[in-house]
Design a protein around this motif. Structure first.
Motif, short mmCIF file in Angstrom:
data_model
loop_
_atom_site.label_atom_id
_atom_site.label_comp_id
_atom_site.label_asym_id
_atom_site.label_seq_id
_atom_site.Cartn_x
_atom_site.Cartn_y
_atom_site.Cartn_z
N GLN A 146 0.26 -28.49 28.20
CA GLN A 146 -0.61 -27.90 26.74
C GLN A 146 0.41 -27.26 26.00
O GLN A 146 1.51 -26.46 26.45
CB GLN A 146 -1.48 -26.96 27.17
CG GLN A 146 -2.52 -26.57 26.29
CD GLN A 146 -2.40 -25.35 25.27
OE1 GLN A 146 -1.30 -24.77 25.48
NE2 GLN A 146 -3.25 -25.11 24.62
N SER A 147 0.47 -27.51 24.73
CA SER A 147 1.49 -26.80 23.77
C SER A 147 0.35 -26.47 22.57
O SER A 147 -0.58 -27.04 22.15
CB SER A 147 2.43 -27.70 23.42
OG SER A 147 2.13 -28.85 22.63
N GLY A 148 0.77 -25.59 21.94
CA GLY A 148 -0.33 -25.18 20.84
C GLY A 148 0.61 -24.07 19.59
O GLY A 148 1.54 -23.55 20.17
N ILE A 149 0.17 -24.26 18.26
CA ILE A 149 0.91 -23.49 17.46
C ILE A 149 0.16 -21.92 17.67
O ILE A 149 -0.91 -22.00 17.72
CB ILE A 149 0.63 -23.90 15.93
CG1 ILE A 149 1.09 -25.32 15.89
CG2 ILE A 149 1.30 -23.10 15.09
CD1 ILE A 149 1.15 -26.00 14.29
N LYS A 150 1.35 -20.95 17.70
CA LYS A 150 0.83 -19.72 18.18
C LYS A 150 0.65 -19.14 16.67
O LYS A 150 -0.34 -18.12 16.53
CB LYS A 150 1.93 -18.67 18.66
CG LYS A 150 1.60 -18.05 19.87
CD LYS A 150 2.95 -17.79 20.53
CE LYS A 150 2.88 -16.57 21.56
NZ LYS A 150 4.26 -16.50 22.08
N ASP A 151 1.37 -19.37 15.72
CA ASP A 151 1.26 -18.36 14.62
C ASP A 151 1.37 -19.44 13.45
O ASP A 151 2.33 -20.06 13.11
CB ASP A 151 2.34 -17.62 14.53
CG ASP A 151 2.51 -16.57 13.36
OD1 ASP A 151 1.81 -16.97 12.31
OD2 ASP A 151 3.14 -15.73 13.46
N MET A 152 0.05 -19.43 12.50
CA MET A 152 0.00 -20.26 11.51
C MET A 152 0.16 -19.45 10.11
O MET A 152 -0.21 -20.09 9.31
CB MET A 152 -1.45 -20.87 11.51
CG MET A 152 -1.69 -21.66 12.68
SD MET A 152 -1.71 -23.43 12.45
CE MET A 152 -3.35 -23.97 12.60
N SER A 153 1.06 -18.64 10.27
CA SER A 153 1.08 -17.73 9.05
C SER A 153 1.96 -18.42 7.94
O SER A 153 1.82 -18.12 6.93
CB SER A 153 1.76 -16.52 9.32
OG SER A 153 3.03 -16.52 9.82
N ILE A 154 2.75 -19.48 8.46
CA ILE A 154 3.54 -20.43 7.43
C ILE A 154 2.46 -21.10 6.61
O ILE A 154 2.37 -21.18 5.47
CB ILE A 154 4.53 -21.25 8.26
CG1 ILE A 154 5.39 -20.57 8.95
CG2 ILE A 154 5.28 -21.98 7.19
CD1 ILE A 154 6.36 -21.44 9.93
N LEU A 155 1.45 -21.51 7.15
CA LEU A 155 0.43 -22.16 6.74
C LEU A 155 -0.33 -21.38 5.72
O LEU A 155 -0.41 -21.70 4.49
CB LEU A 155 -0.44 -22.91 7.66
CG LEU A 155 -0.10 -24.18 8.19
CD1 LEU A 155 -1.23 -24.41 9.43
CD2 LEU A 155 0.19 -25.27 7.46
N PHE B 48 -2.71 -14.34 21.98
CA PHE B 48 -3.95 -15.06 21.28
C PHE B 48 -3.06 -16.21 20.37
O PHE B 48 -1.71 -15.85 20.09
CB PHE B 48 -4.69 -14.14 20.53
CG PHE B 48 -5.36 -13.27 21.33
CD1 PHE B 48 -6.65 -13.67 21.98
CD2 PHE B 48 -4.95 -12.08 21.85
CE1 PHE B 48 -7.46 -12.74 22.68
CE2 PHE B 48 -5.66 -10.94 22.45
CZ PHE B 48 -7.02 -11.54 22.96
N PHE B 49 -3.63 -17.04 20.13
CA PHE B 49 -2.87 -18.28 19.23
C PHE B 49 -3.77 -18.15 17.91
O PHE B 49 -5.13 -18.24 17.88
CB PHE B 49 -3.22 -19.67 19.96
CG PHE B 49 -2.10 -19.95 20.94
CD1 PHE B 49 -1.77 -18.76 21.73
CD2 PHE B 49 -1.02 -20.77 21.04
CE1 PHE B 49 -0.82 -18.80 22.96
CE2 PHE B 49 -0.30 -20.90 21.92
CZ PHE B 49 -0.08 -20.05 22.75
N ASN B 50 -3.12 -18.30 16.72
CA ASN B 50 -3.80 -18.33 15.66
C ASN B 50 -4.69 -17.25 15.14
O ASN B 50 -5.73 -17.15 14.32
CB ASN B 50 -4.70 -19.65 15.47
CG ASN B 50 -4.89 -20.03 13.86
OD1 ASN B 50 -3.95 -19.85 12.95
ND2 ASN B 50 -6.01 -20.59 13.75
N VAL B 51 -4.42 -15.87 15.77
CA VAL B 51 -5.10 -14.78 15.57
C VAL B 51 -4.12 -13.93 14.68
O VAL B 51 -2.83 -13.68 15.28
CB VAL B 51 -5.62 -14.15 16.66
CG1 VAL B 51 -6.17 -12.89 16.52
CG2 VAL B 51 -6.50 -15.09 17.47
N LYS B 52 -4.58 -13.07 13.62
CA LYS B 52 -3.52 -12.34 12.86
C LYS B 52 -3.13 -11.16 13.68
O LYS B 52 -3.95 -10.35 14.28
CB LYS B 52 -4.33 -11.92 11.55
CG LYS B 52 -4.50 -12.76 10.56
CD LYS B 52 -5.17 -12.15 9.33
CE LYS B 52 -5.63 -13.57 8.44
NZ LYS B 52 -6.79 -13.14 7.46
#
Lengths: 311, 340
Positions: A146-155, B48-52
């Motif tokens: 499994q792999s996943g984006i952790k931080d979408m703040s760039i988006l 956590f993923f995608n959490v501020k």
């Protein structure tokens, strides 16, 4: 009592350096078209549209782009004719500088910037996982991946066209068992006899030495072609990337990347590191699947190679 | 209302191993107010993923929707802090999407906490040692592996005597050789082995280089300080260094065979790794019983309760003071854990 993560994390290096770059480009009204992070080469590519109206060109002598975090100008296209421009960029005081007079009459330009990313920044924006232990079936070993984006703040901060390419999960595939089961009996007997003969030598008991060497001779006549070198050569060959990859399957969206042979003991490889990759983006922020090692087929292949060695 | 693209939890994990959970859904116009998580009390959320950030999950395990960076994805990394007696225990994980209009959509996921488990499945209850007893057949134990995951095992024999491991590490063997009388050993080695096993000279060169480098870097077990000194002396002198090279090269062939045997001994069965190879026990005085036990850990270091048996011994030898070495035979079996 609260559980979970309590340490504050700043937004990632990638996002913050991109944001400050865009702030500096403010006068040109930058519009980010896409941002791509390549996990394997640890680089980023940002494509943006810059507005350089005639007024600015007349006013300034040079067009400047800040060289944040190793960002450099890779390509510039004329936004109207879509021709690639041949501009000379010079690094001056932390900025990439080109002569404004050399720009064509167009007001819009497509600019591709390339930057580097640190390993830490990458591990902050994506997470990759696989189990310590595979699920064993009679003919296969299965590993979840499994792999996943952790931080979408760039988006959040920049643009929705973010993609992180070739996000790699390294899976350690154990191969001890296929190895030890595929060594033919005659070879095993030969090795054991030789081991006993060496032991006897250490004991300095002449009678025992004599007896064990006779036993060893008998075992040797059963497996004439055997040599430790051939053995280790076979061992090394079957775990070479081009052969080992034939015994692996991976679910989409993952793809097989590299295979690296990890020799842990002295002569026999105990595990192989297999890299599987997937691209992640806004639409597919996480990838899941299984890596399957077809150990029975691998073992059969080894057995037949070892048999050839015996005859 | 929510259109899920994928809902995932890793199918299995060992105790204390982190594993991922993620949900990916189509962004929609309906306003979500929060995500609610439910998982067993002995689980912890590690990341956590995608959490501020910064974010702390409180006991109600609620993630307000406005804490998500984008409204289409959430992930959490979990860990089970409990070791079970059972080889596989299913663990439910529930994630609820709570909407402003009060609607709740629930997603159930299941992972399995697995472990390796060893059991002594065959053992003698009583052993009688006679003068004519065949040593090889006296002690035979069968150990069965069930569950999932490799068990790194250490076998203990307590019989009032001492236990000897048959296979020391290979480099350890070389060092032992070195610690003995050096010059006579070199002569002995040079004249010793009949050259009927062909070894590629390049291979000899490659291996001796590795051995040499390890020795040079003082890669020596701490309990062999004496050997370290001898080596340091040898490495200072060019002539002695050359002799050492000859010695190492002549041992390469033996080493290769020992290495293959050692490998086979250490991996006697699927999912079993022995801390050392075959075991012998030495009876030095009269013994009345023998305790056989197996300690084991999984690949991330969880230590499990050891398993063992007690064997009554009747020593009927005429001379009980005599040194008596007995191999302990271990048969390994395993049963694969089945689940989808």
């Amino acid at each position: 009592m609260p559980i979970g993560v309590d340490d504050a994390k700043a937004s990632t290096e990638i996002a913050s350096s991109a944001v400050s770059l865009l702030e500096k480009l403010g006068p040109y009204k930058p519009d980010v078209k896409s941002m791509t992070v390549d996990y394997l080469t640890r680089s980023t590519v940002m494509k943006l549209l810059l507005n350089v109206p005639a007024g600015i060109k007349r006013r300034v002598r040079d067009i400047e782009i800040p060289a944040y975090n190793g960002y450099s100008v890779y390509e510039v296209f004329d936004g109207e004719s879509l021709n690639k421009l041949d501009l000379q960029w010079e690094l001056k005081d932390g900025k990439w500088v080109t002569d404004a007079a050399k720009l064509p009459s167009a007001e819009k330009y497509f600019v591709t910037l390339r930057g580097a990313v640190t390993k830490d920044a990458l591990s902050e924006i994506v997470g990759v996982f696989c189990p310590e232990e595979p699920k064993k079936e009679p003919e296969h070993d299965r590993y979840w991946i499994q792999s996943g984006i952790k931080d979408m703040s760039i988006l959040e901060n920049i643009y929705r066209e973010l993609s992180i390419e070739r996000v790699a999960v390294d899976v350690k595939v154990g191969i001890e068992r296929p190895f030890s089961t595929s060594i033919p009996d005659k070879t095993r007997h030969l090795l054991e006899a030789r081991g006993r003969a060496e032991d006897a030598m250490d004991s300095r008991d002449r009678e025992r030495v004599f007896r064990e060497w006779i036993n060893y001779r008998a075992a040797k006549s059963e497996a004439k072609k055997f040599s430790p070198t051939t053995f280790t050569e076979i061992a090394r060959r079957v775990v070479s990337p081009e052969i080992f990859i034939l015994f692996l399957n991976v679910d989409e969206p993952f793809q097989l990347g590299g295979v690296v042979n990890i020799v842990q003991s002295n002569f026999i490889p105990e595990a192989v590191q297999v890299t599987v990759q997937a691209n992640l983006n806004f639409k597919q922020p996480a990838a899941k699947g299984n890596l399957t090692f077809r150990k029975k087929e691998f073992s059969d292949r080894l057995s037949s190679e070892f048999k050839d060695m015996e005859e | 209302m929510v259109k899920l693209i994928s809902a995932y939890v890793a199918s299995w994990a060992l105790p204390n191993e982190t594993f991922p959970v993620h949900l990916n859904w189509e962004p929609s116009s309906a306003r979500m107010s929060e995500l609610r998580l439910e998982f067993p009390s002995y689980f912890s959320a590690v990341d956590f993923f995608n959490v501020k950030q910064p974010f702390v999950l409180l006991e109600d395990k609620v993630i307000p929707a406005d804490r998500l960076q984008t409204q289409n994805y959430f992930g959490v990394l979990l860990r089970c802090n409990k070791v079970f007696d059972d080889i596989m225990v299913e663990q439910p994980i529930r994630i609820e999407f709570v909407y402003d209009n009060g609607e709740i959509i629930s997603q159930e996921l299941v992972t399995r906490i697995v472990r390796p488990k060893l059991q002594v499945t065959k053992a003698p209850s009583k052993v009688t040692i006679l003068d004519k007893s065949k040593r090889n057949d006296l002690f035979r134990f069968e150990v069965t592996h069930t569950g999932l995951g490799k068990a790194s095992t250490r076998v203990r024999i307590d019989a009032g005597g001492s236990m000897v491991s048959h296979t020391d590490s290979l480099y350890f063997q070389i060092l032992n050789d070195l610690a003995r009388d050096k010059s006579s050993l070199i002569e002995e080695l040079q004249s010793k082995t009949p050259d009927d096993l062909m070894i590629d000279p390049a291979e000899v060169e490659r291996v001796s280089k590795i051995v040499f480098e390890r020795l040079q870097n003082s890669d020596v077990p701490p309990d062999m300080a004496e050997v370290r000194e001898i080596l340091t002396d040898l490495l200072r002198n060019e002539e002695a260094k050359q002799r050492l090279r000859v010695l190492i090269q002549s041992r390469v062939k033996v080493l290769m065979i020992a290495s293959i045997l050692y490998f086979l001994d250490r991996n006697p069965h699927e999912d079993i790794e022995l801390a050392y190879g075959k075991i012998k026990t030495i009876f030095q005085a009269e013994v009345k019983d023998l305790n056989f036990s197996v300690e084991y850990r999984d690949s991330i270091g969880n230590q499990y309760e050891s398993v063992g048996v007690h064997v009554e011994i009747e020593d009927k030898r005429t001379n009980k003071d005599k040194f008596f070495e007995v191999p302990v035979n271990l048969d390994w079996k395993s049963e694969l854990l089945e689940f989808e």
